[in-house]
Design a protein around this motif. Structure first.
Motif, PDB file in Angstrom:
ATOM      1  N   LYS A 161      46.784  -0.215  85.789  1.00  0.00           N
ATOM      2  CA  LYS A 161      47.477   0.284  84.289  1.00  0.00           C
ATOM      3  C   LYS A 161      46.987   1.745  84.172  1.00  0.00           C
ATOM      4  N   PHE A 162      45.907   2.051  84.634  1.00  0.00           N
ATOM      5  CA  PHE A 162      45.251   3.408  84.678  1.00  0.00           C
ATOM      6  C   PHE A 162      45.373   4.145  85.872  1.00  0.00           C
ATOM      7  N   ILE A 172      38.389   5.228  83.400  1.00  0.00           N
ATOM      8  CA  ILE A 172      38.612   5.964  82.404  1.00  0.00           C
ATOM      9  C   ILE A 172      37.674   6.455  81.690  1.00  0.00           C
ATOM     10  N   TYR A 173      36.516   5.897  81.504  1.00  0.00           N
ATOM     11  CA  TYR A 173      34.931   6.514  81.181  1.00  0.00           C
ATOM     12  C   TYR A 173      33.985   5.915  81.718  1.00  0.00           C
ATOM     13  N   LEU A 210      32.573   2.558  80.827  1.00  0.00           N
ATOM     14  CA  LEU A 210      33.358   1.476  80.453  1.00  0.00           C
ATOM     15  C   LEU A 210      32.793   0.085  80.931  1.00  0.00           C
ATOM     16  N   TRP A 240      40.007  -5.749  67.857  1.00  0.00           N
ATOM     17  CA  TRP A 240      39.904  -5.188  69.250  1.00  0.00           C
ATOM     18  C   TRP A 240      39.005  -4.119  69.038  1.00  0.00           C
ATOM     19  N   GLY A 241      38.227  -4.113  70.213  1.00  0.00           N
ATOM     20  CA  GLY A 241      37.478  -2.908  70.290  1.00  0.00           C
ATOM     21  C   GLY A 241      36.149  -2.740  70.270  1.00  0.00           C
ATOM     22  N   GLY A 242      35.165  -1.967  71.140  1.00  0.00           N
ATOM     23  CA  GLY A 242      33.965  -1.552  70.541  1.00  0.00           C
ATOM     24  C   GLY A 242      32.785  -2.413  71.375  1.00  0.00           C
ATOM     25  N   ASP A 246      32.206  -4.116  73.903  1.00  0.00           N
ATOM     26  CA  ASP A 246      31.689  -3.911  75.109  1.00  0.00           C
ATOM     27  C   ASP A 246      30.998  -2.323  75.306  1.00  0.00           C
ATOM     28  N   ASP A 247      31.458  -1.553  74.404  1.00  0.00           N
ATOM     29  CA  ASP A 247      30.609  -0.373  74.516  1.00  0.00           C
ATOM     30  C   ASP A 247      29.124  -0.565  73.805  1.00  0.00           C
ATOM     31  N   MET A 274      46.088  -5.432  85.679  1.00  0.00           N
ATOM     32  CA  MET A 274      46.139  -5.923  84.310  1.00  0.00           C
ATOM     33  C   MET A 274      47.556  -6.423  83.938  1.00  0.00           C
ATOM     34  N   ARG A 316      34.224  -0.520  64.057  1.00  0.00           N
ATOM     35  CA  ARG A 316      33.633  -0.531  65.184  1.00  0.00           C
ATOM     36  C   ARG A 316      32.613   0.692  65.385  1.00  0.00           C
ATOM     37  N   GLN A 317      33.297   1.895  65.028  1.00  0.00           N
ATOM     38  CA  GLN A 317      32.347   3.102  64.857  1.00  0.00           C
ATOM     39  C   GLN A 317      30.988   3.063  64.117  1.00  0.00           C
ATOM     40  N   LEU A 324      28.858   0.755  66.168  1.00  0.00           N
ATOM     41  CA  LEU A 324      28.235   1.350  67.239  1.00  0.00           C
ATOM     42  C   LEU A 324      27.189   2.426  67.170  1.00  0.00           C
TER      43      LEU A 324
HETATM   44  C1  NGS Z   1      37.693   1.984  74.324  1.00  0.00           C
HETATM   45  C2  NGS Z   1      37.315   0.615  73.397  1.00  0.00           C
HETATM   46  C3  NGS Z   1      36.714  -0.504  74.445  1.00  0.00           C
HETATM   47  C4  NGS Z   1      37.881  -0.745  75.423  1.00  0.00           C
HETATM   48  C5  NGS Z   1      38.184   0.412  76.236  1.00  0.00           C
HETATM   49  C6  NGS Z   1      39.370   0.277  76.859  1.00  0.00           C
HETATM   50  O1  NGS Z   1      38.198   3.231  73.553  1.00  0.00           O
HETATM   51  O2  NGS Z   1      36.200  -1.534  73.667  1.00  0.00           O
HETATM   52  O3  NGS Z   1      38.497   1.715  75.234  1.00  0.00           O
HETATM   53  O4  NGS Z   1      40.341  -0.462  76.583  1.00  0.00           O
HETATM   54  N1  NGS Z   1      36.248   1.377  72.565  1.00  0.00           N
HETATM   55  C7  NGS Z   1      36.194   1.449  71.403  1.00  0.00           C
HETATM   56  O5  NGS Z   1      37.297   1.473  70.858  1.00  0.00           O
HETATM   57  C8  NGS Z   1      35.163   2.122  70.758  1.00  0.00           C
HETATM   58  S1  NGS Z   1      41.811  -0.660  77.183  1.00  0.00           S
HETATM   59  O6  NGS Z   1      42.579   0.581  76.949  1.00  0.00           O
HETATM   60  O7  NGS Z   1      41.505  -0.989  78.437  1.00  0.00           O
HETATM   61  O8  NGS Z   1      42.474  -1.714  76.564  1.00  0.00           O
HETATM   62  O9  NGS Z   1      37.527  -1.663  76.382  1.00  0.00           O
END
Ligand code: NGS
Ligand code: UDH
Length: 318
Positions: A198-199, A204-205, A208, A233-235, A237-238, A263, A276-277, A280
């Motif tokens: 997908k990327f 991507i960072y 991750l 959704w999100g955060g 895992d961070d 994916m 989420r922010q 975090l």
């Molecule tokens: C970040 C999210 C993570 C997420 C990652 C990849 O921005 O939870 O993107 O996501 N963190 C926050 O939102 C703070 S993806 O594009 O693979 O769906 O795992």
């Protein structure tokens, strides 16, 4: 005059000309750019790159075929899976790990079918670990809470089999492409599938830590598991990355030609977590009071069901 004397004189002149702030800025720049050069190649910001453990006795008699979408499916191998999605290999190794594969789930039946066929075919071909696949289904209509479900999967699977010593937390829509990506616990918690189609197979960072990870049961307890507070959704895992980094310093990854995954294409299923922010901002402050230690208050177990390729645990979140 020698070159060294010249250099010394030039440096002394600069020393007189620069004020304290300018010297401090030069020092910071030197440290930033020169320090990384002193580290071995395997160190990167936030993680260390490791070579995958060598497969001790991969199944030679099974060929892994990919279909048009790149998914594995070998019915001969699926016949080797015991009821409940459990597989014991016959590899003669002293250090064989007993692994629970924990998959957070709700309303993704199409993905689950592909995942089970692909994963069992892949893991049996690797023949490296004893494993069981646990699908943890959120049995309510509240926003999806992936991390809460992963904690539930940890607690419930250990309750069923207290010998499990390694965990793989794995999304249902991610599939390993390369047989050399060894699915087992290594020294530190490890990110699998860092490089997704997908990327375009780019990380991507650097911190991750979502999608698929490995961690030993003991390490998971040491960080008090995941936070239970990330609804939507999100955060999450961070947050977990910060816990692990605080406890162990680094995570591990395999090289970019190994840790490649597909994916399965899909859009957002539910709402993003708007909190989420804020969460975090204080991960370490909450680490000891939000996680495995508070898990029992967060859910009610509804059922445990055995199917040929997996065990399903349904939980209602509070
Ligand atoms: C970040 C999210 C993570 C997420 C990652 C990849 O921005 O939870 O993107 O996501 N963190 C926050 O939102 C703070 S993806 O594009 O693979 O769906 O795992
Ligand atoms: N999951 C479910 N059901 C849901 C939500 C999530 O089973 O309703 C599980 C599933 O295992 C999934 C994982 O949680 O693989 C992670 O959720 P996700 O796939 O929605 O999140 P991911 O970050 O992808 O993998 C988000 C897609 C963003 C698309 C953006 C398009 N612009």
């Amino acid at each position: 005059m020698s070159i060294w004397t010249n250099l010394r004189i030039t440096l002394l002149k600069w020393n007189d000309r620069l004020n304290f702030v300018e010297k401090f800025i030069i020092f910071i720049l030197l440290v930033t750019f020169l320090f990384p050069l002193t580290l071995p190649n395997s160190y990167h910001f936030g993680y260390v790159e490791i070579q995958p453990p060598k497969l001790l006795c991969p199944h030679k008699q099974f060929d892994l075929h990919k279909n048009a979408y790149g998914y594995f499916n070998n019915s001969e191998q699926l016949a080797a899976v015991n009821n409940g999605g459990q597989y014991s290999n016959h590899c003669d190794s002293k250090h064989k790990q007993r692994v629970a594969i924990i998959v957070p789930f709700r309303n993704r039946t199409e993905h689950l079918k592909i995942f089970l066929q692909h994963m069992h075919s892949f893991l049996i071909k690797q023949n490296q670990i004893d494993y069981q696949i646990f699908i943890i289904e959120q049995a309510d209509d509240k926003p999806f809470n992936r991390a809460n479900l992963l904690n539930i999967g940890f607690q419930e699977s250990i309750g069923l089999d207290h010998k499990i010593d390694c965990f793989i937390f794995h999304d249902v829509d991610i599939l390993p492409m390369n047989i050399e990506q060894t699915y087992s616990c290594t020294k530190l918690p490890k990110h699998l599938c860092s490089y997704l189609d997908k990327f375009r197979f780019v990380l991507i960072y650097p911190t991750l830590f979502g999608g698929a990870i490995t961690i030993s049961a003991e390490q998971f307890r040491q960080v008090n598991g995941y936070s239970n507070l990330y609804s939507g959704w999100g955060g999450e895992d961070d947050d977990f990355y910060q816990r692990v980094q605080h406890q162990f310093g680094l995570i591990e990854r395999y090289p970019s030609d190994v840790a490649r995954c597909i994916m399965i294409k899909h859009g957002h299923d539910g709402p993003s977590n708007v909190e989420r922010q804020k969460l975090l901002a204080d991960v370490l402050g909450r680490m000891s009071i939000d996680g495995l230690s508070t898990l029992n208050q967060t859910y009610v177990r509804k059922s445990i069901e055995s199917y040929p390729l997996y065990t399903k645990i349904r939980a209602e979140l509070n």
